[in-house]
Design a protein around this motif. Structure first.
Motif, PDB file in Angstrom:
ATOM      1  N   ALA A   1     -30.111  84.827  56.023  1.00  0.00           N
ATOM      2  CA  ALA A   1     -28.775  83.779  56.027  1.00  0.00           C
ATOM      3  C   ALA A   1     -27.678  84.679  56.199  1.00  0.00           C
ATOM      4  N   GLN A   2     -27.727  85.668  55.351  1.00  0.00           N
ATOM      5  CA  GLN A   2     -26.484  86.650  55.729  1.00  0.00           C
ATOM      6  C   GLN A   2     -26.448  87.305  57.059  1.00  0.00           C
TER       7      GLN A   2
ATOM      8  N   ARG B   1     -24.637  76.327  55.325  1.00  0.00           N
ATOM      9  CA  ARG B   1     -23.413  76.898  54.790  1.00  0.00           C
ATOM     10  C   ARG B   1     -23.430  78.402  54.677  1.00  0.00           C
ATOM     11  N   GLU B   2     -24.541  78.774  54.035  1.00  0.00           N
ATOM     12  CA  GLU B   2     -24.546  80.272  53.752  1.00  0.00           C
ATOM     13  C   GLU B   2     -24.721  81.081  54.949  1.00  0.00           C
TER      14      GLU B   2
ATOM     15  N   ASP C   1     -33.604  74.354  49.594  1.00  0.00           N
ATOM     16  CA  ASP C   1     -32.386  75.385  49.342  1.00  0.00           C
ATOM     17  C   ASP C   1     -32.361  75.822  48.050  1.00  0.00           C
TER      18      ASP C   1
ATOM     19  N   PHE D   1     -28.288  75.925  53.003  1.00  0.00           N
ATOM     20  CA  PHE D   1     -28.771  77.240  53.770  1.00  0.00           C
ATOM     21  C   PHE D   1     -27.652  77.287  54.869  1.00  0.00           C
TER      22      PHE D   1
ATOM     23  N   ARG E   1     -32.179  84.658  51.826  1.00  0.00           N
ATOM     24  CA  ARG E   1     -30.884  85.205  51.874  1.00  0.00           C
ATOM     25  C   ARG E   1     -30.320  86.119  52.734  1.00  0.00           C
TER      26      ARG E   1
ATOM     27  N   ARG F   1     -24.858  84.704  59.399  1.00  0.00           N
ATOM     28  CA  ARG F   1     -23.525  84.548  59.076  1.00  0.00           C
ATOM     29  C   ARG F   1     -22.737  85.591  59.589  1.00  0.00           C
TER      30      ARG F   1
END
Length: 241
Positions: free
Chosen positions: A60-61, A90-91, A49, A88, A57, A64
Motif C-alpha cells: 500500500a505504501q 485510502r492507504e 482491510d 486499503f 501495508r 501511495r
C-alpha cells in the motif's frame, strides 16, 4: 502519454520474486504513466482491510508513493481479493472501480473487466462466486474473527487451485458469446481483462465493426504489462521476474 494495465499479480509474502518485480515496476516504469489500472487479483488472498499484514501495508505504501508522484491508480476486485475495501484504497492512494468499468482511453471507449464473468461455461465457479459476493455473504465475512477468515481463505484458495487443475481448458477460458455480449452491451471496440492467465491481443468483430479483446497475463514466470499510447498503440509486454 501512456496508460498501463496489469492484473493477476497474486502478491504473497512467499513469492519474493514477484514482490520485488512489482516494486521495481512501481519505481521505474509506472511513474512515466498517466494512469495505472490494476484489473483484479493484486493479492493472492485478502481477508479484509482490518486484517492487513505488514507485508500488505508495504505494498500500500509503495502504491501511495506512486500516486503522490502524479500517476492515477485504479483498482478492480478479482476473484482472490474481492474483500479489498476503501480502507486499503485510502492507504494506497488508489480508487476502487466497478467490475465492469467503461473508460475513455484517449478518445476511444474501452471496457475493463477482471474477466471471470466471461467464463460462462464454468458454472460451478460462477455459482460459488455469486454465493460469496452477495452483500449478505460479504457482511458475514467481514464480521468473522480474523483467525476464522484466515482458515476460510486457505480452504477457498486450495479449492480454487484444485478446481482449475481439474477443469478442461475450454471451461476455464472465456466464451466468445460472452465477449460479444458484453462488448455489444457497452458499445465498445476494445475489451481489456485478466483472470484467464492467457495473454493475447485478439482481433474480432463486434456488431460488424473491427474490435480487439486484450487479455492481460499473470505474474508468475514473468511480469505482463499492457501499455496503451495516446495514438492507440497497444503493446502487451513481458518482463523477467
Amino acid at each position: 502519454m501512456i496508460t498501463l494495465f496489469i492484473s493477476d499479480l497474486h502478491l504473497d509474502e512467499c513469492r519474493d520474486d514477484i514482490t520485488q518485480a512489482f516494486l521495481r515496476f512501481l519505481n521505474e516504469r509506472a511513474p512515466q504513466a498517466q494512469a495505472l489500472y490494476i484489473l483484479g487479483d493484486l493479492f493472492e488472498v485478502w481477508i479484509g482491510d482490518d486484517g492487513m499484514s505488514p507485508y500488505q501495508r508495504q505494498i500500500a505504501q509503495a502504491l501511495r508513493q506512486l500516486a503522490d508522484q502524479g500517476t492515477q491508480i485504479f483498482l478492480m476486485h478479482g476473484n482472490r481479493d474481492f474483500m479489498l475495501g476503501k480502507g486499503f484504497c485510502r492507504e494506497a492512494g488508489c480508487q476502487l472501480i466497478r467490475e465492469q468499468t467503461l473508460i475513455n482511453l484517449y478518445g476511444q471507449s474501452a471496457l475493463l473487466m477482471h474477466g471471470d464473468l466471461l467464463c460462462t461455461q464454468d458454472r460451478e465457479y460462477l455459482r460459488k462466486r455469486w454465493r460469496l459476493r452477495n452483500p449478505i455473504s460479504r457482511w458475514l465475512l467481514r464480521h468473522l474473527p480474523l483467525s476464522t477468515r484466515h482458515q476460510l481463505a486457505r480452504k477457498l484458495r486450495a479449492a480454487s487451485q484444485y478446481h482449475t487443475r481439474n477443469q478442461a481448458q475450454k471451461i476455464t477460458d472465456v466464451t466468445p458469446e460472452a465477449v460479444q455480449s458484453y462488448m455489444a452491451r457497452y458499445a465498445v471496440q476494445v475489451l481489456i481483462h485478466g483472470h484467464t492467465h492467457r495473454p493475447t491481443i485478439e482481433p474480432l468483430k463486434v456488431l460488424g465493426q473491427p474490435a480487439h479483446r486484450i487479455v492481460l497475463g499473470d505474474w508468475d514466470r514473468q511480469a505482463w504489462v499492457l501499455e496503451v499510447t495516446e495514438r492507440h498503440q497497444y503493446r502487451l509486454k513481458a518482463f523477467p521476474l
